[in-house]
Design a protein around this motif. Structure first.
Motif, PDB file in Angstrom:
ATOM      1  N   ASN A 213      26.058  30.693  76.504  1.00 29.55           N
ATOM      2  CA  ASN A 213      26.674  30.348  75.238  1.00 29.55           C
ATOM      3  C   ASN A 213      27.699  31.509  74.967  1.00 29.55           C
ATOM      4  OD1 ASN A 213      24.928  32.137  73.361  1.00 29.55           O
ATOM      5  ND2 ASN A 213      23.436  31.215  74.520  1.00 29.55           N
ATOM      6  N   ALA A 214      28.418  31.225  73.879  1.00 29.23           N
ATOM      7  CA  ALA A 214      29.460  32.239  73.378  1.00 29.23           C
ATOM      8  C   ALA A 214      28.773  33.363  72.742  1.00 29.23           C
ATOM      9  CB  ALA A 214      30.504  31.709  72.445  1.00 29.23           C
ATOM     10  N   THR A 215      27.498  33.234  72.117  1.00 27.60           N
ATOM     11  CA  THR A 215      26.928  34.497  71.507  1.00 27.60           C
ATOM     12  C   THR A 215      26.477  35.514  72.519  1.00 27.60           C
ATOM     13  OG1 THR A 215      26.217  32.679  69.957  1.00 27.60           O
ATOM     14  CG2 THR A 215      25.016  34.793  69.881  1.00 27.60           C
TER      15      THR A 215
ATOM     16  N   THR B 249      34.358  33.256  59.986  1.00 32.69           N
ATOM     17  CA  THR B 249      33.870  32.947  61.118  1.00 32.69           C
ATOM     18  C   THR B 249      32.453  32.446  61.234  1.00 32.69           C
ATOM     19  OG1 THR B 249      34.043  33.576  63.396  1.00 32.69           O
ATOM     20  CG2 THR B 249      33.385  35.400  61.938  1.00 32.69           C
ATOM     21  N   PHE B 250      32.099  32.130  62.343  1.00 36.05           N
ATOM     22  CA  PHE B 250      30.872  31.841  62.547  1.00 36.05           C
ATOM     23  C   PHE B 250      29.958  33.380  62.788  1.00 36.05           C
ATOM     24  CE2 PHE B 250      26.946  30.367  65.455  1.00 36.05           C
ATOM     25  CZ  PHE B 250      26.554  29.706  64.395  1.00 36.05           C
TER      26      PHE B 250
ATOM     27  N   ALA C 227      27.967  34.399  64.669  1.00 38.77           N
ATOM     28  CA  ALA C 227      27.810  35.124  65.798  1.00 38.77           C
ATOM     29  C   ALA C 227      29.011  36.174  66.282  1.00 38.77           C
ATOM     30  CB  ALA C 227      27.869  34.001  67.118  1.00 38.77           C
ATOM     31  N   SER C 228      30.150  35.896  65.460  1.00 44.05           N
ATOM     32  CA  SER C 228      31.314  36.914  65.812  1.00 44.05           C
ATOM     33  C   SER C 228      30.958  38.343  65.257  1.00 44.05           C
ATOM     34  CB  SER C 228      32.557  36.411  65.380  1.00 44.05           C
ATOM     35  OG  SER C 228      32.896  35.146  65.370  1.00 44.05           O
TER      36      SER C 228
ATOM     37  N   VAL D 134      39.215  36.362  65.539  1.00 42.01           N
ATOM     38  CA  VAL D 134      38.884  35.029  65.720  1.00 42.01           C
ATOM     39  C   VAL D 134      40.023  33.929  65.652  1.00 42.01           C
ATOM     40  CG1 VAL D 134      37.244  33.250  64.915  1.00 42.01           C
ATOM     41  CG2 VAL D 134      36.669  35.613  64.901  1.00 42.01           C
TER      42      VAL D 134
ATOM     43  N   ASP E  40      37.871  36.168  69.997  1.00 45.75           N
ATOM     44  CA  ASP E  40      36.821  35.104  69.793  1.00 45.75           C
ATOM     45  C   ASP E  40      37.709  33.818  69.798  1.00 45.75           C
ATOM     46  OD1 ASP E  40      35.044  33.150  69.209  1.00 45.75           O
ATOM     47  OD2 ASP E  40      33.911  34.070  67.804  1.00 45.75           O
TER      48      ASP E  40
ATOM     49  N   SER F  60      36.640  30.944  70.544  1.00 48.29           N
ATOM     50  CA  SER F  60      35.619  29.688  70.841  1.00 48.29           C
ATOM     51  C   SER F  60      36.423  28.608  70.399  1.00 48.29           C
ATOM     52  CB  SER F  60      34.522  30.033  69.909  1.00 48.29           C
ATOM     53  OG  SER F  60      33.702  31.217  70.251  1.00 48.29           O
ATOM     54  N   HIS F  61      37.341  28.456  69.505  1.00 50.93           N
ATOM     55  CA  HIS F  61      37.999  27.352  69.023  1.00 50.93           C
ATOM     56  C   HIS F  61      39.378  26.869  69.994  1.00 50.93           C
ATOM     57  CE1 HIS F  61      36.325  28.131  64.750  1.00 50.93           C
ATOM     58  NE2 HIS F  61      35.522  28.076  65.472  1.00 50.93           N
TER      59      HIS F  61
ATOM     60  N   SER G  59      33.724  29.196  73.956  1.00 51.44           N
ATOM     61  CA  SER G  59      32.448  28.577  73.558  1.00 51.44           C
ATOM     62  C   SER G  59      32.641  26.979  74.048  1.00 51.44           C
ATOM     63  CB  SER G  59      32.035  28.369  71.945  1.00 51.44           C
ATOM     64  OG  SER G  59      30.979  27.679  72.126  1.00 51.44           O
TER      65      SER G  59
ATOM     66  N   LYS H 149      33.130  22.012  70.617  1.00 51.01           N
ATOM     67  CA  LYS H 149      34.174  22.603  70.981  1.00 51.01           C
ATOM     68  C   LYS H 149      35.288  21.653  71.732  1.00 51.01           C
ATOM     69  CE  LYS H 149      32.474  26.140  68.375  1.00 51.01           C
ATOM     70  NZ  LYS H 149      31.641  27.226  68.677  1.00 51.01           N
TER      71      LYS H 149
ATOM     72  N   GLY I  11      27.066  26.670  76.494  1.00 54.77           N
ATOM     73  CA  GLY I  11      27.874  27.495  77.344  1.00 54.77           C
ATOM     74  C   GLY I  11      29.109  28.254  76.893  1.00 54.77           C
TER      75      GLY I  11
ATOM     76  N   TYR J 164      34.288  28.587  57.149  1.00 55.93           N
ATOM     77  CA  TYR J 164      33.068  29.005  57.328  1.00 55.93           C
ATOM     78  C   TYR J 164      32.599  29.467  55.619  1.00 55.93           C
ATOM     79  CZ  TYR J 164      33.259  28.772  62.208  1.00 55.93           C
ATOM     80  OH  TYR J 164      33.324  28.054  63.666  1.00 55.93           O
TER      81      TYR J 164
END
Ligand SMILES: *Cc1c(COP(=O)(O)O)cnc(C)c1O
Length: 387
Positions: A53-55, A79-80, A82-83, A128, A154, A156-157, A180, A185, A192, A321
């Motif tokens: 996963n991205a985390t 951000t989420f 996790a960043s 991000v 990051d 992810s998006h 991510s 996504k 993943g 967020y």
């Protein structure tokens, strides 16, 4: 309920996963490298390392950058979690750089000022690409050259987006970029993530950290191996591997990446057009970028009421967020509301409207109608800012 995001799975995707299920390899097989190559080729980057996963990707990217106790990681509060958490996993201190009120990305002006004022430079910066629109990477790259920190994007998006005509993830102005593949996504593998890099040293390190810190390369072992069975643990790594089932899904999803992003642009254009006369601020598209449009965020006053009304009319809106520094865990670390005012102001008015490639025009019309109704109900003053 019309969701805010949803995966897009074809029969062909299902067949690709089924083929792996009938093969010899469910994990650590050839599908993983195929997926890595497909993404690396698209992004124009040398190396890709697929993980669970991205985390996990952010965690080992930070470790590969050498982040540890006594170091600082800076990121955006918008951000989420996790960043930012990836810095804490490594024992580092986390700090934030406030956002630009137009892009909602980390502000390069704030970053420049913070770097000039601090005694404690960051070792790692995590910009991000919020909603799929790239940060100003050229400016961030210039600061990276001047101050010597490592940049982990990051993204992810943002797979499928571009910056100054080149694909996001090419790492032209950074050391690594993280993707991510969560179902909401742009493309999905269920769970993943992936790390992209042009640096051979980071690539080698990331491959090891993904799988327990173990190597089978005799050149990396402190003493010559006793035999071909020898594996040597030379780092403290993890099991952050992705499975071949997931990787096969990802490779097949890559075939439709362009189509997915184009569809998101169609939907965004329709929102832009139909919402133009409502008392709300639509997302600003930076002419330097083509966003992957993971999110379509509006700014509206009376946000709580509008949000409630939309949910009650069957529109599954969301908010991205809550500023990370206002989370209870970060408050315990000493952060306070008011510290990053632009992110807090942005948050207080933000609503993410449904945005995913499978969203039908009919459903999008329902979203628009519900929003029109909610706006008129609270007779919101026109507050849209000038572009
Ligand atoms: C989704 C997301 C993550 C975490 O991704 P996972 O794959 O769910 O671990 C990290 N950062 C941002 C900005 C995200 O949107």
């Amino acid at each position: 309920m019309i969701p805010y995001g949803h995966q897009d799975i074809s029969d062909d995707d299902i067949e690709a996963v089924t083929r792996v299920l009938r093969s010899d390899w469910l994990t650590q097989g050839p599908a993983i490298e195929q997926f890595e190559q497909a993404v690396a080729r698209h992004c124009g980057v040398k190396h890709a390392v697929a993980v669970s996963n991205a985390t996990a990707a952010l965690h080992i990217a930070c470790l590969a950058a050498g982040l540890g106790e006594g170091d600082q990681l800076w990121t955006s509060p918008n951000t989420f979690v996790a960043s930012a958490n990836c810095g804490l996993y490594c024992g580092a201190t986390v700090d934030f750089v406030d956002i630009d009120p137009r892009t909602y990305n980390l502000s390069v002006e704030s970053l420049t000022a913070k770097l000039a004022a601090t005694q404690n430079l960051p070792k790692v910066l995590v910009p991000v690409h919020f909603s799929g629109q790239s940060c100003d990477m050229q400016a961030i790259g210039a600061l990276r050259a001047r101050y010597g920190f490592t940049v982990i994007e990051d993204a992810s998006h943002a797979i499928g987006g571009s910056y100054r005509g080149k694909p996001v993830g090419n790492c032209e102005f950074s050391d690594m970029a993280v993707l991510s593949f969560h179902p909401v996504k742009i493309i999905t593998t269920g769970e993943g993530g992936m790390i992209l890099t042009n640096r051979d040293d980071l690539h080698e390190k990331l491959l090891r950290l993904r799988s327990h810190g173990i190597t089978r390369d005799p050149k990396l072992m402190p003493t010559p191996p006793e035999g071909p069975w020898v594996y040597a643990q030379i780092d403290l790594g993890f099991n952050y591997r992705i499975t071949d089932l997931q990787a096969a899904l990802g490779t097949n999803q890559m075939k439709r990446l362009k189509e997915f992003v184009n569809r998101r642009h169609e939907l965004a254009s329709r929102y832009d057009e139909k919402l133009a006369n409502l008392p709300l601020t639509r997302p600003w598209q930076n002419p330097d970028c083509r966003s992957a449009l993971h999110l379509y965020v509006i700014q509206v006053s009376e946000r709580a009421q509008v949000f409630r009304d939309l949910r009650e009319s069957g529109v599954g809106v969301n908010v991205h967020y809550i500023p990370v520094h206002t989370q209870p865990y970060y408050q315990h670390l000493g952060f306070r509301s008011g510290m990053f005012p632009e992110s807090e102001k942005y948050y207080s008015k933000a609503i993410s409207l449904p945005m995913y490639s499978g969203l039908s025009e009919n459903d999008q019309n329902k979203v628009i109608a519900a929003l029109e109704k909610a706006c008129s109900r609270y007779s919101i003053e026109f507050q849209a800012t000038d572009d």
